[in-house]
Design an enzyme around this catalytic site. Structure first.
Site, short mmCIF file in Angstrom:
data_model
loop_
_atom_site.label_atom_id
_atom_site.label_comp_id
_atom_site.label_asym_id
_atom_site.label_seq_id
_atom_site.Cartn_x
_atom_site.Cartn_y
_atom_site.Cartn_z
N VAL A 1 0.83 -1.20 0.00
CA VAL A 1 0.00 0.00 0.00
C VAL A 1 0.86 1.26 0.00
CG1 VAL A 1 -0.18 0.11 2.53
CG2 VAL A 1 -2.01 1.10 1.12
N LYS A 2 2.10 1.16 0.48
CA LYS A 2 2.98 2.32 0.60
C LYS A 2 3.40 2.90 -0.75
CE LYS A 2 3.19 2.64 5.11
NZ LYS A 2 2.66 3.83 5.81
N ASP A 3 3.20 2.15 -1.82
CA ASP A 3 3.50 2.71 -3.15
C ASP A 3 2.70 3.98 -3.40
OD1 ASP A 3 5.01 0.43 -3.44
OD2 ASP A 3 4.10 -0.19 -5.33
#
Length: 389
Positions: free
Chosen positions: A85-87
């Site tokens: 999700v950090k993308d």
């Protein structure tokens, strides 16, 4: 022709994605083929790696849905190019620096991170032509250091000290960015400051929230996830509250060692942080700037023990075929508990932040489970997955 992955395709996918989330497991081969053709046409051709970030599917969890009498959906963020999700946050904090004129071609991005944000930034920076410098606690595994360096980052492991200490890895990252910005003003440098840079939150207001709403056709009752920086919970909560007129309930999921559960349930009282958790990248000792504006919008909180999280890692693998990390498993436990709290016939969405690939040497290790006092949390019929010594 490239399609804007943050707005156009999510609207074109509304009907087909919602059907897939609720009924794909019973679909015929032809229906599945038609669905995938629609998805392919809507996504088009991404103009670069960063164009492929987002638009992840919602996956229905059949066993947990049947157990609770609800529809439990997980947003498959492990399908982002960098695997988490950090993308989304990585792209938005870099884009924000570009928009503010802090980064020019060949500039330097600096961040303090021990996990997935660094990996996301490494992918984004390579795709956009920036140098990446990472400061991280020297308590992290050599594997993480090696991976970041393999992805092109310059990595500085430093002694692990508290946030308040000026030698904390985040403050060292900030000072590094300031030095480079002075030395190389033509190209610039920026400390992306993931915890308090609200471009992180904006990523989820503009992408994750709208995707969830569109994929469910607005037919969801609750959203829950854990927080590290607070960007995902805050951004998705803000969007869902606005678009639903406050009807969607949002719940914080919190691990041991974090103060946010008590903060939410006590009406805003911060307690001293105690203990810790096996989960990585989540749990906080403070209210970040990303979370600050939305924490009052949260409808409640659930506290999830490490025992429940590790059991769900194994359950998701065995029952749902999902190979998830502990933070994702914690979110699934939270979705189950929120569903039980709401009662049957509700739809609950959570975030499957990343897969188990980066944590397998611990999560499926006999020695590690014993060392954490979690061996007995694994049910007998799931012990076959403990395959590492």
């Amino acid at each position: 022709m490239a399609v804007n992955p943050f707005r156009t395709s999510v609207r074109r996918l509304a009907t087909s994605a919602a059907r897939a989330a609720t009924s794909a497991y019973t679909s015929t081969p032809q229906e599945m083929t038609d669905y995938h053709v629609q998805v392919s046409k809507a996504q088009g051709v991404a103009d670069s790696l960063t164009g492929a970030i987002g638009n992840t599917p919602l996956i229905r969890l059949p066993h947990l849905s049947a157990q609770t009498g609800c529809t439990i959906l997980g947003k498959a963020e492990f399908q982002n190019p960098g695997g988490s999700v950090k993308d989304r946050a990585a792209l938005y904090v870099v884009r924000d620096a570009e928009e503010r004129g802090l980064l020019k071609p060949g500039g330097t991005v600096v961040e303090g991170t021990a996990g997935n944000t660094g990996i996301g930034l490494a992918h984004v920076c390579r795709a956009r032509g920036y140098k990446l410098v990472i400061y991280m606690p020297n308590t992290q595994s050599q594997g993480k250091v090696d991976l970041l360096r393999l992805l092109g980052a310059e990595v500085y492991p430093v002694p692990a000290v508290a946030w308040e200490n000026p030698e904390n890895y985040n403050w060292q990252a900030k000072r590094h960015a300031e030095r480079v910005a002075k030395e190389d003003p033509e190209r610039g440098a920026v400390w992306t400051n993931q915890f308090d840079n609200t471009a992180n939150r904006r990523a989820h207001i503009e992408t994750t929230g709208p995707e969830i709403w569109t994929q469910t056709e607005g037919k969801l009752d609750a959203f829950t996830c854990s927080t590290g920086t607070g960007g995902t919970l805050a951004g998705v909560t803000r969007y869902l509250k606005d678009v639903s007129g406050g009807k969607v309930k949002c719940f914080l999921a919190d691990p041991p060692g974090s103060v946010l559960y008590s903060y939410v349930t006590s009406g805003g009282k911060l307690t001293e942080r105690q203990g810790g958790s096996i989960t990585e990248g989540i749990g906080q000792g403070r209210v970040t700037d990303n979370l600050k504006g939305e924490v009052a919008e949260v409808d409640g909180a659930v506290h999830i023990s490490d025992e429940k999280s590790i059991e769900m890692v194994y359950r998701c693998l065995h029952e749902e075929g999902l190979y998830l990390g502990a933070s994702s498993a914690l979110n699934v436990v939270a979705a189950k508990e929120v569903a039980e709290r709401l009662g049957p016939n509700h739809t609950v969405v959570t975030i499957l932040c990343d897969g188990a690939y980066r944590y397998a040497d611990r999560l499926f290790s006999e020695k590690w489970l014993q060392s954490k006092g979690l061996r007995e949390a694994i049910p007998k019929h799931l012990e076959k997955y403990i395959v590492l010594p």
